[in-house]
Design an enzyme around this catalytic site. Sequence first.
Site, mmCIF file in Angstrom:
data_model
loop_
_atom_site.group_PDB
_atom_site.id
_atom_site.type_symbol
_atom_site.label_atom_id
_atom_site.label_comp_id
_atom_site.label_asym_id
_atom_site.label_seq_id
_atom_site.Cartn_x
_atom_site.Cartn_y
_atom_site.Cartn_z
ATOM 1 N N ARG A 15 0.823 -1.221 0.000
ATOM 2 C CA ARG A 15 0.000 0.000 0.000
ATOM 3 C C ARG A 15 0.859 1.275 0.000
ATOM 4 O O ARG A 15 0.538 2.267 0.640
ATOM 5 C CB ARG A 15 -0.967 0.012 1.203
ATOM 6 N N GLU A 16 1.972 1.228 -0.740
ATOM 7 C CA GLU A 16 2.879 2.378 -0.768
ATOM 8 C C GLU A 16 2.176 3.648 -1.247
ATOM 9 O O GLU A 16 2.434 4.751 -0.741
ATOM 10 C CB GLU A 16 4.068 2.099 -1.700
ATOM 11 N N TRP A 543 -19.104 -8.278 0.708
ATOM 12 C CA TRP A 543 -17.838 -7.669 1.132
ATOM 13 C C TRP A 543 -16.774 -8.714 1.416
ATOM 14 O O TRP A 543 -15.865 -8.498 2.213
ATOM 15 C CB TRP A 543 -18.095 -6.734 2.321
ATOM 16 N N ASP A 581 -28.145 -6.454 9.902
ATOM 17 C CA ASP A 581 -27.807 -5.398 8.946
ATOM 18 C C ASP A 581 -27.659 -5.964 7.539
ATOM 19 O O ASP A 581 -26.950 -6.951 7.341
ATOM 20 C CB ASP A 581 -26.473 -4.742 9.345
ATOM 21 N N GLU A 587 -26.389 -3.233 -3.338
ATOM 22 C CA GLU A 587 -25.117 -3.282 -4.065
ATOM 23 C C GLU A 587 -24.951 -4.492 -4.953
ATOM 24 O O GLU A 587 -24.320 -4.415 -5.998
ATOM 25 C CB GLU A 587 -23.958 -3.360 -3.066
ATOM 26 N N HIS A 623 -31.257 -3.082 8.709
ATOM 27 C CA HIS A 623 -30.765 -1.740 8.412
ATOM 28 C C HIS A 623 -30.124 -1.731 7.041
ATOM 29 O O HIS A 623 -29.402 -2.652 6.675
ATOM 30 C CB HIS A 623 -29.732 -1.304 9.455
ATOM 31 N N HIS A 676 -22.640 12.032 8.433
ATOM 32 C CA HIS A 676 -21.395 12.134 7.668
ATOM 33 C C HIS A 676 -20.633 13.405 7.936
ATOM 34 O O HIS A 676 -19.523 13.588 7.432
ATOM 35 C CB HIS A 676 -21.679 11.997 6.174
ATOM 36 N N CYS A 708 -26.737 5.807 9.640
ATOM 37 C CA CYS A 708 -25.767 4.887 10.237
ATOM 38 C C CYS A 708 -24.358 5.470 10.254
ATOM 39 O O CYS A 708 -24.084 6.457 9.596
ATOM 40 C CB CYS A 708 -25.760 3.598 9.457
#
Length: 734
Positions: A15-16, A543, A581, A587, A623, A676, A708
């Site tokens: 992850r440079e 996910w 949830d 998605e 949710h 948010h 949320c």
Amino acid sequence: MNTTILGYPRIGARRELKFATEDYWAGRIDAAQLETTAAHLRRSVWTELRDAGLGAIPSNTFSLYDQVLDTTVMIDAVPARYRALTGLDRYFALARGTAELPPLEMTKWFDTNYHYIVPELTAGTRFRLADGSAAKPVAEYLEARRLGIETRPVLVGPLTYLLLAKPAPGSPDGFDPLDLLDPLVEVYAELLERLAGAGASWVQLDEPVLARDLRSRDVEALGRAYRRLGGLASRPKILLATYFGAVAPEALREIAATDVEGVALDLVAGPGNLEALASVGGLPRKKVVAGVVDGRNVWRADPARVRSAYAVVLGLADTVELSTSCSLLHVPVDLGTETALDPAVRARLAFARQKVAELVALAAGLDDAEWPDAPKAGHREPVRFDARRSDREARLAAQRERLGLPPLTTTTIGSFPQTAEIRAARADLRAGRIGEPAYVAAMRAEIARVIRLQEDLGLDVLVHGEPERNDMVQYFAEQLDGYAATEAGWVQSYGTRCVRPPILYGDITRPRPMTVTWAAYAQSLTPKPVKGMLTGPVTMLAWSFVRDDQPLAETARQVALALRDEIADLEAAGIAIIQVDEPALRELLPLRAADHDDYLAWAVGAFRLATSGAADATQIHTHMCYSEFGEILSPIADLDADVTSIEAARSHMELLPYLQAAGYANGIGPGVYDIHSPRVPTSEEMAANLRTALQAVPADRLWVNPDCGLKTRAYPETLAALANMVAAAAAERA
Ligand code: GLN
Ligand code: ZN
């Protein structure tokens, strides 16, 4: 047999890019230092691909943030409000905003977990090649060439760019970004000429939008754009790359009629491409780049499948090249850095680096009789259930009797702010600096604190705050058999944000309860009901990297059965309300409408399988995040949860009347404030939202909760906002 890939991860094996970019944002390094890291990463990808023996190497797959944003900047489609800024300041302002300017919108890249920055266009947008001969794709092509590496620059295609764009707010009703096709294609024409001038022999134009349902005007635009680009006198050969699904025959026919030299087809997500190809009589004068190695999942390719797909394509094209199905952006970089995986699982895996090696080996061995077979997972016999609860009235009566909740019941979505102390305790446990008992004590202290806070605030239904969860999927994945975690399997989600999806590799079972001791402890501290908190089957799959050797529906059922057992154990421990949830329900919706019903049937079925064992007196909540529920309103009703909370604050409760119309008649908690931002809304603002909601939903079914994500906030604003929320509910009740 030549080989290629459509793209490669850009973040670096460690992850440079993330760390360098964040250092740049924080002022710890300057632009030149960031560029040094970026150039190093580009070089290491190109040399790695060359050394692996890959035939055709892509370039311009690097990005400091997002390839769609790069395109926006390249064609100078930058909205006026950002134009006072220049260079990297402007670029990152578009992506992330500044103190004065909000960023452009961001949304999911098709059905992946990658997010792109949405172009915002007006009828007056004037495209031009902003940097002329120094345009990013030309510069990166030349950079590779100076290293002695010939590459194929990759561009977001003009049709995909426009179909992913949105009209700027305030645009006239009839404006469609596609109206800008012709001038945009002229900019691509200029770019192609410049690439040819720089020496590029091929260019790749990505048109993943062809995997979606297209209007006839989209298909017509496709033909027009590529006839124009194909007809240019001076240009590289064009590889028109499609991925994430099958291309409709009418679109393929348009492409066949142009002079583009190559077409990439995804044969993993779009097996229908083989039929589409046959139905247009093949592409006898073109190269077909056959996407046989899954660019989106972590499994080794099945050689038998590759070979049979190859055999079919061979008869339908002039030449065939083996490739990944899409860019490898969606998989982790290197399996080699994983040291803790079970060898039997590891033997089935390939990350980006391994997939390149696999392609080269597959191409070399296509005619060999003996191909090494990837080991297989076991399969459990499916279990069938009648996933149905009693009717709504019976449940309502039992729950009213048991819970006695007031109208406009107040609650939160589950998490409370994750403090530095919580993160430190988790890190200490992982590093062995503290033992399990000390960790448990720290979490219990946090739960006790959060319960007391909620009692003091006067909330009606409490949560334990989820301090023990690093992530709502990983937490469960770590406790279920059939799931593996990686140490460094990072994948870019957006910008510098990377995620490490767990790998669902086998049959799912729950060796022991996963959440019960935390929930029971929290409940022991208060007479008010505390919600048990679980992650639903669809979100667990969405996910994660999921086994592809059985239908997703079957895997979802296995996860659902594990959750069903967890719910039974929570009930036995005295938990009266359980929230499952499902933020990812929307998605995973397939790209094509024709596939929606099948998906929704199993997705909704899995939720019901998980929850239908609950007693009438147990209140099931669910949710969902985001406000774009348009297509899944009736499925939300079909979930048949007793209470559904949704994100609604930013969309001003617009959804509620539609949800009612779709037949949803249970409890509903539209978020009354947006979490948010650190801004604390007044109780009057929230009361106004409640009054809007009350026009669509009666008070005894309306719940009062924030949107949320409290875990991403800090305590001061959280407590202030929740106090205002409770006051708003009290005022409206009165
Ligand atoms: N219960 C989770 C939380 O409150 C839900 C997260 C989500 O919606 N993505 O954090
Ligand atoms: Zn959410």
